[in-house]
Design an enzyme around this catalytic site. Structure first.
Site: not given
Length: 494
Positions: A100, A128-129, A179, A186, A259, A269
């Site tokens: 996202g 909103d990204g 990253r 995933r 995820d 994450d």
């Protein structure tokens, strides 16, 4: 604020791009470009990660690099995209998710390169990204701290910031983390195609992961020659080993959704995460985790549950339920053994013996009962093991239950007497870090960065890259957390 974007003027920095994930087809991703940000500035960069990737650390400090890693300029040979996946969030099926706010810039040999916070994608849903400065600094430092501890993880190359406003609970400023990982695939990628009955795509994905990252699965005869069972077993083993390493350093992953689980057994994450201060098995680091699903002591069971979801997603390829269950059941042997071995090493024992197990169980009970600082205890014990002076109260004074600790220390000393003193202490000092990324240290770096002072980020990174060294100039960072540390709230908002 004006935005300077040169996405149509790609940079050639001598990297060889292979972009293998893109060969899977349009069902797996949406091709798109990052959304530029105005007036970017450097927040931090990791020379270590740059060297691992094969990027010139000097170039990493250039304006071209600043623009590229903010999403304002592309790389020649890269292919930017956002991947689609689904998953279980807090134990509930959440349906289609996807990248996202993370955009893959492409893949070079050994590394995928991803910008987090680079703008809207088709999978942004109601978001909103974007990412904000505070969470981006935490992810940057957290990734590199875990690498310094030797725990499998994605890497963080750099963080860039912009004064562009981003609304969360309040108005914050934008940031982008670059990253690196061998793959960002995933568990949720497999769940996505299984759930929608897209078994051809599921097989294509599984074959890609096996051929790219687990080639030994093709020759594994343990599961009747079925490479997909072998894949499940291999992921189970890597995940069990990773979580054992988490538990041994007091690391809490606040959002262990499927995820957020790497198919390569990497920590990925870094949202609401924490290295515990006082040892509390029931500690919940994520203030959004109202039911305590991801409490510290539950992490091994949650990992197994997530692996079970992966096994269900692979069933169209595995076919035989008994084989899938057998592969998953290996977790129940691998994890406790791996954890016990890690804890034995923390006590100075290079090889786990049965006599060590009650010693491990008893000290964890004592630590929990008195809420002893986890990192400080193990580091002080490491120094005590070198001298073993009867009048040394540095460890004993951490406990309220002095009688209980004295009894434990006597049992420990009897076992330790069979090992050369120097060898045990050396192993402990290489196993028990002096420094971890405590919440309050991250908060100090964030508050300084909000004032455009990025020296705390840089200094903290240097310490966390070598957490077993003494770093006497930063000894205060190895001390007990201040009282205000307990009021820091970390949540899924980032």
């Amino acid at each position: 604020m004006s935005i300077s974007s040169h996405l149509d003027d790609p940079l050639d920095v001598g990297l060889s791009w292979v972009n293998r994930f893109a060969t899977l087809g349009d069902d797996f991703y949406a091709q798109l470009s990052p959304t530029p940000l105005p007036a970017p500035y450097w927040v931090g960069h990791s020379t270590s990660a740059a060297q691992a990737w094969g990027l010139d650390p000097q170039w990493l400090q250039s304006d071209d690099a600043l623009q590229a890693f903010t999403g304002n300029r592309s790389f020649a040979g890269g292919l930017s995209l956002a991947s689609v996946y689904s998953g279980h969030q807090f134990g509930q099926w959440a349906g289609q998710l996807g990248d996202g706010r993370a955009i893959l810039l492409g893949e070079t040999p050994g590394w995928e390169v991803q910008l987090k916070g680079a703008g809207l994608t088709p999978f942004s849903r109601m978001g909103d990204g974007r990412a904000v400065l505070r969470s981006s600094i935490r992810e940057f430092l957290g990734s590199e701290a875990m690498h310094g501890l030797g725990i499998p993880t994605s890497r963080a190359l750099c963080v860039t910031g912009s004064d562009a406003p981003v609304r969360r609970e309040e108005i914050e400023t934008a940031a982008v983390v670059t990253r690196l990982a061998p793959s960002f695939i995933r568990f949720g990628h497999f769940e996505h195609f299984c759930h929608h009955g897209h078994h051809d795509q599921l097989k294509r994905l599984a074959d890609f992961v096996i051929d790219t990252h687990y080639p030994a699965c093709r020759d594994d005869t343990r599961w009747g020659g079925n490479p997909y069972v072998s894949l499940l077993a291999a992921v189970t083993e890597r995940t069990a080993q990773m979580v054992a390493q988490w538990q041994a350093v007091g690391f809490c992953h606040g959002v262990m959704n499927t995820d957020n689980m790497s198919i390569l057994g990497l920590t990925i994450d870094y949202g609401p995460f924490q290295f515990m201060d006082a040892y509390d098995p029931g500690h919940i680091c994520n203030h959004s985790d109202h039911q305590g699903r991801y409490a510290f002591y539950k992490q091994p069971n949650v990992a197994y549950w997530n692996l079970f979801c992966l096994g269900q997603a692979l069933m169209p390829l595995i076919a035989e339920q008994e084989q899938a269950i057998a592969a998953l059941e290996t977790f129940k042997a691998i994890y406790p053994l791996a954890f016990a071995q890690r804890m034995a090493a923390k006590l100075g024992f290079a090889e786990l013996q049965e006599a060590h197990r009650p010693l491990i169980e008893d000290i964890l009970k004592l630590l929990a009962a008195d809420k002893v600082d986890f990192t400080i205890f193990w580091r002080r014990l490491s120094h005590w093991a070198r001298e073993q002076r009867a009048d040394d109260a540095s460890v004993r004074d951490l406990f309220l239950d002095r009688v209980g600790f004295d009894a434990w220390l006597l049992s420990y000393s009897e076992l330790l007497a069979h090992i050369p003193r120097g060898l045990a202490a050396d192993l402990m000092l290489k196993t028990n870090p002096r420094y971890v990324l405590r919440n309050h240290l991250g908060e100090e770096a964030i508050q300084a960065a909000k004032r455009k002072d990025f020296t705390v980020v840089a200094d903290l990174l240097k310490v966390l890259e070598r957490p077993f060294d003494e770093h006497e100039e930063h000894a205060a960072w190895a001390d007990f957390p201040p009282d205000w540390a307990g009021s820091i709230a970390i949540s899924c908002s980032s």
